[in-house]
Design a protein around this motif. Structure first.
Motif, PDB file in Angstrom:
ATOM      1  N   SER A 100       0.828  -1.208   0.000  1.00 57.54           N
ATOM      2  CA  SER A 100       0.000   0.000   0.000  1.00 57.54           C
ATOM      3  C   SER A 100       0.859   1.254   0.000  1.00 57.54           C
ATOM      4  O   SER A 100       0.637   2.186  -0.797  1.00 57.54           O
ATOM      5  N   ALA A 101       1.861   1.298   0.892  1.00 57.57           N
ATOM      6  CA  ALA A 101       2.713   2.487   0.994  1.00 57.57           C
ATOM      7  C   ALA A 101       3.524   2.700  -0.282  1.00 57.57           C
ATOM      8  O   ALA A 101       3.661   3.837  -0.762  1.00 57.57           O
ATOM      9  N   GLU A 105       2.738   6.035  -2.353  1.00 56.68           N
ATOM     10  CA  GLU A 105       3.751   7.077  -2.204  1.00 56.68           C
ATOM     11  C   GLU A 105       4.771   7.101  -3.328  1.00 56.68           C
ATOM     12  O   GLU A 105       5.178   8.171  -3.780  1.00 56.68           O
ATOM     13  N   ILE A 165       3.340   7.267   4.897  1.00 53.26           N
ATOM     14  CA  ILE A 165       2.220   7.564   4.007  1.00 53.26           C
ATOM     15  C   ILE A 165       1.708   8.968   4.331  1.00 53.26           C
ATOM     16  O   ILE A 165       1.230   9.228   5.437  1.00 53.26           O
ATOM     17  N   ASN A 167      -0.384  10.547   2.033  1.00 53.37           N
ATOM     18  CA  ASN A 167      -1.565  10.743   1.199  1.00 53.37           C
ATOM     19  C   ASN A 167      -2.719  11.308   2.030  1.00 53.37           C
ATOM     20  O   ASN A 167      -2.981  10.856   3.147  1.00 53.37           O
ATOM     21  N   TYR A 170      -5.539   8.783   3.363  1.00 53.48           N
ATOM     22  CA  TYR A 170      -5.189   7.996   4.543  1.00 53.48           C
ATOM     23  C   TYR A 170      -5.204   8.867   5.799  1.00 53.48           C
ATOM     24  O   TYR A 170      -5.680   8.446   6.863  1.00 53.48           O
ATOM     25  N   THR A 253      -2.581   0.049   8.317  1.00 54.53           N
ATOM     26  CA  THR A 253      -2.013   1.147   7.531  1.00 54.53           C
ATOM     27  C   THR A 253      -2.640   2.480   7.932  1.00 54.53           C
ATOM     28  O   THR A 253      -1.944   3.488   8.078  1.00 54.53           O
ATOM     29  N   SER A 258       1.982   4.159   7.725  1.00 54.60           N
ATOM     30  CA  SER A 258       3.292   3.785   7.181  1.00 54.60           C
ATOM     31  C   SER A 258       3.269   2.319   6.781  1.00 54.60           C
ATOM     32  O   SER A 258       2.406   1.549   7.204  1.00 54.60           O
TER      33      SER A 258
END
Length: 341
Positions: A100-101, A105, A165, A167, A170, A253, A258
């Motif tokens: 995901s990270a 990112e 992260i 974003n 999130y 997450t 992170s």
């Protein structure tokens, strides 16, 4: 000469004097009853010993801080109910956070595309382990141990460092609070965990798949003779565990913001401990999703009590959990001795 015993009817003088016929607690409810009673006892002791402990937010924080463990433990419960074990849970959570990270990112993917992708990845990972276990009759311990090393190793192929992260999606989701009553509130993660428990309770107790899981855990040979889909059920429980692990990774997450290869190290052991303390038998076939929820909350309230005390090391959490596991293993032994063969 045969002797027949009749239970006095409530209308009889004997039954009326004793408030009707007495019913003994079924032995299968003993572990769950012990879990609920111990949780209530700890909550009461904490409320008496520490100011501010008895508040809605303190108890809701048990859900907020342990939401990812609740979801992972639900998947583990299905596996243990079937008579298996899944040691890959923590590694799949870490892999989910790393993927995901990295995608959000480093590659600029939308979170709305990443989240379904990692859920599908975890589901397929669990299905693959289930297929190996069922098709080649391999021991779940060995297969899921291999899955644990594989998932953890894949994390370090992505990066050996933590990936933060930043974003906005999130960050915003992690800050959302849903009012419950007064000033008390729940996070999105806690709401997801509660929803997962409710859905799992329905699947376990109200669907053919759930009944098959209990039957396979009770006796796989008997389940085959009954004509139940044993092969599909075995694959299904590991598929479900993989999905729950990935969903727990998504929640983790949001919680940590992170991705890191060392996230959730040993969490599979916490999940197993919560399931056992929640009253599910390690031999399979007996257990309740509600018990698993209170098993996780039990771990959380132990940590909260130690935090309120302030003079004890956090390692006392592990000591107390270890002692509880011994007690509940003995209780399971007592249950097996009381159960007719």
């Amino acid at each position: 000469m045969s002797i027949v015993f009749h239970t006095p009817m409530p209308s009889s003088p004997i039954a009326a004097a004793h408030g009707g016929p007495r019913r003994k607690l079924d032995a299968k409810y003993l572990p769950l009853t012990a879990t609920l009673s111990l949780f209530a006892l700890m909550a009461t002791l904490g409320s008496v010993a520490y100011d501010g402990f008895f508040s809605a937010q303190v108890f809701l924080n048990l859900l907020i801080d342990n939401a990812f463990l609740i979801v992972a433990a639900v998947g583990m419960t299905f596996v243990i109910l079937s008579g298996g074990i899944d040691l890959s849970v923590g590694s799949v959570i870490a892999l989910t956070t790393m993927v995901s990270a990295a995608l959000v990112e480093k590659h600029g993917w939308s979170p709305l595309a990443v989240i379904p992708l990692v859920l599908a990845m975890g589901t397929l990972f669990g299905a693959g382990m289930g297929l190996l276990i069922e098709r080649f009759r391999l021991q779940p311990f060995i297969v899921t141990l291999a899955g644990m090393f594989l998932a953890r190793g894949l994390c370090y192929l992505i990066s050996i460092d933590s990936i933060s992260i930043t974003n906005a999606f999130y960050s915003e989701v992690s800050q959302i609070r849903i009012p419950v009553w007064g000033e008390a509130s729940l996070s999105i993660n806690a709401v997801i965990a509660i929803a997962v428990v409710l859905v799992a309770m329905f699947i376990a107790h109200c669907t053919p798949f759930g009944r098959a899981v209990y039957a396979v855990g009770g006796s796989e040979h008997s389940a085959v003779l009954m004509g139940l889909p044993v092969r599909r059920t075995l694959i299904g429980v590991y598929t479900l565990s993989g999905f729950c692990s990935a969903l727990a990774g998504v929640i983790f997450t949001f919680y940590m913001l992170s991705g890191y290869g060392l996230h959730a190290v040993g969490l599979e052991l916490d999940a197993i401990a919560a399931v056992v303390i929640g009253g599910t038998l390690l031999t399979g076939g007996t257990g309740y999703m509600a018990g698993t929820l209170f098993g996780v909350l039990m771990l959380g309230i132990i940590q909260t009590l130690i935090s309120f005390d302030g003079s004890l090391s956090s390692w006392w959490t592990r000591i107390v959990v270890g002692a509880l596991l011994f007690v509940f293993c003995l209780l399971q032994r007592f249950f097996n001795a009381r159960t007719p063969k």
